[in-house]
Scaffold this active site. Sequence first.
Site, PDB file in Angstrom:
ATOM      1  NE  ARG A  23      -1.475  -1.444   3.681  1.00  0.00           N
ATOM      2  CZ  ARG A  23      -1.622  -1.293   4.984  1.00  0.00           C
ATOM      3  NH1 ARG A  23      -2.751  -0.844   5.478  1.00  0.00           N
ATOM      4  NH2 ARG A  23      -0.641  -1.597   5.803  1.00  0.00           N
ATOM      5  CD  GLN A  46       5.316  29.156  11.645  1.00  0.00           C
ATOM      6  OE1 GLN A  46       5.129  30.059  12.427  1.00  0.00           O
ATOM      7  NE2 GLN A  46       5.945  29.316  10.499  1.00  0.00           N
ATOM      8  NE  ARG A  59      12.826  27.472  -1.746  1.00  0.00           N
ATOM      9  CZ  ARG A  59      11.791  28.243  -2.083  1.00  0.00           C
ATOM     10  NH1 ARG A  59      11.490  29.307  -1.370  1.00  0.00           N
ATOM     11  NH2 ARG A  59      11.041  27.944  -3.123  1.00  0.00           N
ATOM     12  CG  HIS A  62      16.356  32.207   5.284  1.00  0.00           C
ATOM     13  ND1 HIS A  62      15.561  31.483   4.437  1.00  0.00           N
ATOM     14  CD2 HIS A  62      16.951  33.157   4.509  1.00  0.00           C
ATOM     15  CE1 HIS A  62      15.651  31.985   3.205  1.00  0.00           C
ATOM     16  NE2 HIS A  62      16.489  32.994   3.230  1.00  0.00           N
ATOM     17  CE  LYS A  72      14.242  27.738  10.576  1.00  0.00           C
ATOM     18  NZ  LYS A  72      14.728  28.313   9.329  1.00  0.00           N
ATOM     19  CG  HIS A 119      17.481  25.568   7.500  1.00  0.00           C
ATOM     20  ND1 HIS A 119      16.417  25.780   6.651  1.00  0.00           N
ATOM     21  CD2 HIS A 119      17.897  24.299   7.287  1.00  0.00           C
ATOM     22  CE1 HIS A 119      16.192  24.664   5.971  1.00  0.00           C
ATOM     23  NE2 HIS A 119      17.068  23.764   6.330  1.00  0.00           N
ATOM     24  CE1 TYR A 132      12.838  25.160   6.753  1.00  0.00           C
ATOM     25  CE2 TYR A 132      11.002  24.909   5.245  1.00  0.00           C
ATOM     26  CZ  TYR A 132      12.303  25.285   5.494  1.00  0.00           C
ATOM     27  OH  TYR A 132      13.072  25.791   4.479  1.00  0.00           O
ATOM     28  CG  ASP A 168      17.798  33.921   0.263  1.00  0.00           C
ATOM     29  OD1 ASP A 168      17.349  34.559   1.233  1.00  0.00           O
ATOM     30  OD2 ASP A 168      17.421  32.770  -0.021  1.00  0.00           O
TER      31      ASP A 168
END
Length: 186
Positions: A23, A46, A59, A62, A72, A119, A132, A168
């Site tokens: 499955r 969050q 990315r 940050h 995180k 990160h 995240y 960035d």
Amino acid sequence: MDFQNTALPGCFLVHAGASGDARGFFSRLYCADAFAEKAPGFTVTQSSVSASAERGTLRGLHYQTAPFMEAKLVRCLRGAVFDVMVDLRRGSPTFGQWTSAELTESNHAALYAPAGFAHGFQTLAADTLIWYAITPAYQAERAAGIRWDDPDLAIEWPLPPTQVSPRDTQLPRLAALDMNTLDDFA
């Protein structure tokens, strides 16, 4: 869940594993009981996702400024990334050093960093989706970062970047940071 230390104190790779059959599979994204001993105080406030269409998208790097620096837990749900955490804890013996991990949809691994780390990531596959778990919640007025290509960091990104946001490209170098905006190493 299996926790593997990295070269940076407090930052670790989490192997969740997966069980599956015809499955599909089941894998735990986060478990408060499993994190209680390894990362006390990490209470997810969050949960967010980041989607990148193109391979090579970069990315970061940050973070949020003190006293709202984020812990995180990052996991790749689709595709693959080269995930990076940079120690920005004021007074840390590893300040300015980085660690990385390849996170993929098939290895079910996650990278965790406590508050005080920046990160960033680079996608290794097209159509990549990152999840995240963060504490505390994002606060736009506390958003900050350092340049992904800072020669003082010398991060060995695996691919030439194909996409980098204008924001960035304008971030400061590590040497230009206001140290008063960073958490003390505890």
